[in-house]
Design a protein around this motif. Structure first.
Motif, short mmCIF file in Angstrom:
data_model
loop_
_atom_site.label_atom_id
_atom_site.label_comp_id
_atom_site.label_asym_id
_atom_site.label_seq_id
_atom_site.Cartn_x
_atom_site.Cartn_y
_atom_site.Cartn_z
N LYS A 44 15.36 14.79 52.62
CA LYS A 44 14.71 13.26 52.48
C LYS A 44 13.93 12.97 53.82
O LYS A 44 13.91 13.84 54.83
CB LYS A 44 15.90 12.40 52.53
N SER A 45 13.10 12.04 53.51
CA SER A 45 12.26 11.61 54.62
C SER A 45 13.01 10.91 55.62
O SER A 45 14.37 10.52 55.38
CB SER A 45 11.05 10.47 54.25
N ILE A 46 12.55 10.79 56.84
CA ILE A 46 13.31 9.95 57.90
C ILE A 46 12.36 8.71 58.45
O ILE A 46 11.22 8.76 58.66
CB ILE A 46 13.32 10.79 59.20
N MET A 47 12.86 7.67 58.25
CA MET A 47 12.20 6.36 58.42
C MET A 47 13.32 5.14 58.54
O MET A 47 14.57 5.59 58.47
CB MET A 47 11.56 5.91 57.23
N TYR A 48 12.72 4.09 59.19
CA TYR A 48 13.57 2.94 59.45
C TYR A 48 14.20 2.31 58.43
O TYR A 48 13.54 2.35 57.17
CB TYR A 48 12.78 1.85 60.19
N GLN A 49 15.45 1.85 58.47
CA GLN A 49 16.01 1.01 57.31
C GLN A 49 15.31 -0.24 57.43
O GLN A 49 14.84 -0.79 58.42
CB GLN A 49 17.46 0.93 57.74
N LEU A 50 15.10 -0.79 56.36
CA LEU A 50 14.47 -2.24 56.06
C LEU A 50 14.66 -3.25 57.19
O LEU A 50 13.87 -3.89 57.91
CB LEU A 50 14.44 -2.69 54.74
N PRO A 51 16.03 -3.61 57.59
CA PRO A 51 16.55 -4.42 58.37
C PRO A 51 15.89 -4.11 59.97
O PRO A 51 15.85 -4.90 60.70
CB PRO A 51 17.91 -4.68 58.39
#
Length: 724
Positions: A408-415
């Motif tokens: 999967k990609s690595i990104m910030y969680q929305l919060p």
């Protein structure tokens, strides 16, 4: 006759009673064994007497979309021994014979022979027929040659990250070989027979043979020709740019089929534990077993599926598509860039902060790859809306492509997303995606907004050629409207025509795309001097067929910018692929005037002097080359030429001239080369003293001169190949 004494009678009675009790005990014991535990001992006897020999199934073939064999199973031989059939007295002699023929250590072979714990022991895998015959001729007791199957990859390291490889037991452990192992491997057969303790078959035993069921064949979506174009281009780029790695994916925009997927450096699946790089090979020898395993797994890892990277400016196409779809801006909306922008107290720079772009439209901002404009767009779009499009384009989940180990990609969680995180993500930083995710999203942008599931397997076919299962194309969702897709294609084309992607321009084909240059994250922080250069493109942009992604990891050559390192690679692959797919170029008036040459009739110049012949050819807009090793005077006479007078050629074509001095070469009859392979053509040309100009691959589709025409030795013949 004297009567036996009382003591003698007592002894006889005691012995009789003792014997009777013993016999009774034996009868009871025998009854217990045969009646009470009869089935148990029957099964134990069968297991001791029965030899169940597995017969390996032939593994299915892996084909490209046009039926070209990419992975096959070759019949070979494996040497087995049955230690119980070899006495200790014969063990040394047998071991020495086997070791000498097979090039093994005699003491190790002898140790295996003397180990009676196993009924059968494999001595060596996959020997040639001549070696197997040599062993048979020795007639060694307890030594057997069994037919076996060895996985073979005819093109070596070609498409290795797609195909993967198998282990010594013919089980897939990477790539398609692993993902479709249960279909490829088939069902092993069995040879069941009853033997005595020495391993000899019992005279009245029942022998059963269950033949193996061959595995299914797997037909890929990969096109072997386009895969060759891709591998050739990235191998050259790897060397020219002195990069750590170069990767590329070519996808059918409308169906999601992967036509090519390649990364260099790679490995040869025929010898998966032997690195192709000599330096790595030497380094491997000094490592521990665990360290060697780590090196092998790293070498087998498919970076296009298993690794993530920061996409940089190529991700701006996703942001732009979201902005247009939400009505936040139009292609002609104006924005101003002063070179820097302050976000929550942090200053973010455009790559050209020292000479700001100033006022520009959205289209021009994409062409200029202006970071500050995209920060403004991200703010206007908002975090929730931006993330909804990231999810819609498939970046929050795997693509479910049929290859193992997709990440999967690595990104910030929305919060966790604040103003700075939103700003950097809008221009492709602070987010890591897999290459397969990015090209799938870009294909959706070009495909009227329809996100297709990427696939690399087309169908499963049995040994008679019947399709057992076909994997149909699957639309995942509609991400953007057709109107937004059309606007995005126009913007992408402007990047190649007027912006940073000019190196991807192909005359006659409308190409759209976006370059990207991202600083690499090493140990959790951006490392100065380490970059990933990339280019993502679509062609033809007016009727999208192919999407391409090229990534150059850590270029150390002339430049680290995607516009200079990655875009030319994409152009080379696209140009060759579009012509191979017979997508005809559509030249603009300017391109046609510059590139399309008029036909010229070759004039008769034989018996003219070299001086006069040059003049005639120049007036006819033709070039010339005099075929001789010596200096030719202008007064020398032309005695032969190629092409012959009256032939129709394009302007600026080269005419080969033969003077009296050069005409002593023999004249040969041009053979018919149609249908022949490159190797066959080379052998014919060498035998006749001809030179070759080759285009394409496969078998000969056309030739010039035509068959049966008389031509001088040394003539350059033009041969066009097509895939067979």
């Amino acid at each position: 006759m004297s009567q036996p004494s009382i003591s003698s009678k007592k002894r006889l009675m005691f012995m009789f009673a003792l014997t009777s009790l013993a016999i009774l005990g034996l009868i009871i014991r025998l009854g217990w064994i045969q009646i009470v535990n009869g089935e148990k001992y029957k099964e134990l006897a069968k297991s001791q007497q029965t030899r169940d020999i597995p017969i390996p199934a032939k593994r299915g073939v892996i084909y490209d979309r046009n039926g070209k064999e990419l992975a096959i199973s070759a019949s070979t031989n494996t040497v087995w021994i049955r230690p119980r059939e070899i006495s200790d007295a014969d063990a040394e002699h047998t071991a020495e014979k086997l070791a000498k023929i097979l090039g093994l250590n005699a003491s190790e072979v002898e140790e295996k022979i003397k180990d009676k714990r196993y009924s059968t022991v494999r001595i060596v895998y996959w020997i040639d027929d001549n070696i197997a015959e040599e062993i048979r001729n020795e007639k060694l007791k307890g030594v057997y040659i069994a037919e076996d199957n060895k996985r073979h990859y005819p093109y070596g390291n070609f498409a290795s990250y797609i195909l993967g490889h198998t282990n010594v037991d013919n089980r897939g452990i990477a790539g398609i070989e692993m993902e479709y192992d249960k279909y490829l491997s088939g069902i092993p057969g069995r040879w069941i027979k009853s033997t005595d303790g020495a391993g000899r078959q019992l005279a009245f035993s029942v022998e059963r043979y269950y033949p193996p069921e061959e595995g299914l064949n797997v037909v890929l979506t990969i096109d072997e020709v386009i895969q060759h174009f891709a591998e050739k281009a990235i191998q050259n780029a790897l060397e020219i740019n002195q990069a750590t790695r170069v990767t590329t994916i070519v996808m059918d925009v409308k169906t999601g089929e992967i036509l090519a997927m390649a990364a260099k450096p790679d490995y040869d699946p025929n010898t998966p534990r032997v690195p192709l790089d000599e330096a790595v090979k030497l380094q491997l020898e000094g490592l521990s077993q665990n360290e060697q395993l780590e090196t092998w797994y790293s070498m087998w890892r498919n970076p296009m599926i298993n690794d993530t990277y920061e996409p940089g400016s190529t991700f701006k196409l996703v942001t732009t598509a979201a902005v247009l779809e939400e009505g936040v801006a139009t292609p002609n909306s104006h924005f101003y860039s002063s070179g820097t922008i302050n976000v929550a107290g942090r200053t973010l720079k455009c790559w050209r902060y020292y000479n700001p772009h100033g006022d520009q439209t959205l289209t021009e901002a994409v062409q200029n790859s202006c970071n500050t404009v995209f920060v403004q767009l991200g703010e206007k779009l908002g975090t929730n809306s931006f993330y909804s499009y990231i999810d819609a384009f498939g970046f929050t989940d795997t693509t479910s492509v049929d290859l193992p180990g997709e990440r999967k990609s690595i990104m910030y969680q929305l919060p966790q997303v604040g103003p700075v995180e939103l700003a950097t993500m809008s221009f492709g930083q602070s987010i890591s995606v897999t290459p397969i995710q990015l090209i799938t999203a870009i294909s959706a942008i070009a495909n009227d907004g329809m996100l297709m599931k990427p696939r690399i397997v087309k169908e499963l076919v049995d040994q008679e050629g019947r399709v057992v299962h076909r994997f149909e194309e699957t639309m995942v969702r509609q991400v953007i409207s057709e109107k937004t897709s059309r606007e995005m294609r126009e913007i992408m084309e402007s990047v190649v025509v007027e912006g940073s992607g000019k190196a991807a321009y192909i005359p006659g084909y409308s190409v759209g795309g976006k370059t990207g240059t991202a600083q690499k994250v090493i140990d959790g922080r951006y490392a100065p001097g380490y970059y990933v250069a990339s280019f993502v493109g679509v062609a033809p942009i007016d009727d999208p067929r192919l999407a391409i992604l090229v990534i150059v990891d850590e270029p150390k050559g002339l430049s680290h910018f995607g516009s200079i390192t990655a875009a030319p690679i994409a152009r080379e692959i696209l140009e060759e692929s579009l012509r191979y797919l017979e997508i005809r170029p559509k030249y603009t008036e300017e391109e046609a005037e510059r590139l399309i040459k008029a036909d010229v009739i070759v004039p008769e110049i034989r018996q003219l002097s070299v001086k006069d012949a040059k003049k005639v050819l120049t007036e006819s807009k033709l070039l010339y080359n005099i075929e001789t090793e010596h200096q030719v005077e202008d007064s020398a006479v032309i005695v032969d030429m190629f092409p012959k007078p009256g032939a129709k050629v394009q302007e600026n074509s080269t005419i080969l001239l033969y003077t009296k001095d050069s005409a002593n070469d023999a004249v040969v009859l041009m053979p018919n080369l149609t249908g022949k392979t490159i190797g066959e053509v080379n052998r014919i040309a060498n035998a006749l003293g001809l030179r070759l100009k080759i285009s394409g691959s496969g078998v000969v589709a056309s030739q010039y001169p035509e068959a049966n025409e008389e031509i001088p030795q040394g003539t350059i013949i033009s041969v066009d190949f097509k895939p067979n």
